[in-house]
Scaffold this motif. Structure first.
Motif, mmCIF file in Angstrom:
data_model
loop_
_atom_site.group_PDB
_atom_site.id
_atom_site.type_symbol
_atom_site.label_atom_id
_atom_site.label_comp_id
_atom_site.label_asym_id
_atom_site.label_seq_id
_atom_site.Cartn_x
_atom_site.Cartn_y
_atom_site.Cartn_z
ATOM 1 N N ILE A 14 33.048 -18.257 38.643
ATOM 2 C CA ILE A 14 33.290 -17.308 39.727
ATOM 3 C C ILE A 14 34.220 -16.217 39.202
ATOM 4 O O ILE A 14 35.298 -16.521 38.694
ATOM 5 N N VAL A 15 33.799 -14.953 39.346
ATOM 6 C CA VAL A 15 34.630 -13.824 38.944
ATOM 7 C C VAL A 15 34.866 -12.966 40.184
ATOM 8 O O VAL A 15 33.958 -12.290 40.667
ATOM 9 N N THR A 60 29.631 -13.244 40.561
ATOM 10 C CA THR A 60 30.600 -12.176 40.383
ATOM 11 C C THR A 60 30.564 -11.160 41.508
ATOM 12 O O THR A 60 29.503 -10.833 42.043
ATOM 13 N N ASP A 61 31.750 -10.667 41.842
ATOM 14 C CA ASP A 61 31.889 -9.537 42.752
ATOM 15 C C ASP A 61 31.556 -8.275 41.965
ATOM 16 O O ASP A 61 31.728 -8.233 40.738
ATOM 17 N N VAL A 62 31.089 -7.236 42.655
ATOM 18 C CA VAL A 62 30.781 -5.974 41.989
ATOM 19 C C VAL A 62 32.058 -5.187 41.728
ATOM 20 O O VAL A 62 32.325 -4.774 40.603
ATOM 21 N N ASP A 69 33.101 -3.579 35.675
ATOM 22 C CA ASP A 69 32.855 -4.082 37.021
ATOM 23 C C ASP A 69 31.855 -5.244 36.962
ATOM 24 O O ASP A 69 31.384 -5.613 35.879
ATOM 25 N N GLY A 70 31.547 -5.807 38.111
ATOM 26 C CA GLY A 70 30.684 -6.976 38.143
ATOM 27 C C GLY A 70 29.260 -6.718 37.706
ATOM 28 O O GLY A 70 28.621 -7.585 37.098
ATOM 29 N N LEU A 71 28.722 -5.533 37.998
ATOM 30 C CA LEU A 71 27.362 -5.223 37.548
ATOM 31 C C LEU A 71 27.295 -5.091 36.033
ATOM 32 O O LEU A 71 26.340 -5.552 35.399
ATOM 33 N N VAL A 87 24.391 -14.427 40.113
ATOM 34 C CA VAL A 87 24.517 -14.232 41.549
ATOM 35 C C VAL A 87 25.643 -13.210 41.726
ATOM 36 O O VAL A 87 26.747 -13.405 41.230
ATOM 37 N N VAL A 88 25.328 -12.111 42.421
ATOM 38 C CA VAL A 88 26.259 -10.992 42.563
ATOM 39 C C VAL A 88 26.563 -10.789 44.041
ATOM 40 O O VAL A 88 25.685 -10.945 44.893
ATOM 41 N N THR A 89 27.812 -10.426 44.343
ATOM 42 C CA THR A 89 28.214 -10.196 45.728
ATOM 43 C C THR A 89 28.975 -8.878 45.853
ATOM 44 O O THR A 89 29.584 -8.414 44.882
ATOM 45 N N SER A 90 28.919 -8.298 47.040
ATOM 46 C CA SER A 90 29.701 -7.107 47.341
ATOM 47 C C SER A 90 29.750 -6.916 48.844
ATOM 48 O O SER A 90 28.790 -7.243 49.540
#
Length: 124
Positions: A14-15, A60-62, A69-71, A87-90
């Motif tokens: 998790i980031v 990861t968060d963006v 950054d997360g992307l 899995v990416v979140t924002s």
């Protein structure tokens, strides 16, 4: 009749720079049997990725502080560790799964436990 043990759940990294959200996500996933590693930034995540071969999913968060950054982190992971699912979140920008590298999954903030767990399970 012998029962076969279920395969171990993948290790999830998790980031997330917001400590409370990172701890909450870790709790959600640990409650479901996942092994969880945590990093506050992409720069903190890279040495973990380099030192562990058992990570199966990056969550990861963006938007995070630092140079990456997360992307960008997700693209870097897809290139250097293609076996790691993404899995990416924002909460600031909505993305589609098609906009993510390597068939990643997007989970919009605020997410519920079931949404996160489903995305991680689907990615794994």
């Amino acid at each position: 009749m012998s029962r076969h043990p279920s395969p171990p759940s993948p290790v999830v990294l998790i980031v997330e720079d917001e400590a409370l959200l990172r701890m909450l996500a870790a709790d959600f996933l640990q409650d479901e049997g996942f092994t969880v590693l945590e990093a506050a930034t992409a720069e903190e995540a890279l040495p973990i990725l380099e030192s562990r071969s058992d990570i199966g999913v990056l969550f990861t968060d963006v938007n995070m502080p630092g140079k990456m950054d997360g992307l960008t982190l997700a693209a870097h992971v897809a290139e250097h560790w293609p076996h790691i699912r993404l899995v990416v979140t924002s909460g600031r920008q909505g993305l589609t799964n098609e906009e993510l590298p390597d068939d990643g999954q997007f989970v919009e903030k605020p997410y519920r436990q079931c949404q996160l767990v489903d995305a991680i399970a689907l990615a794994a």
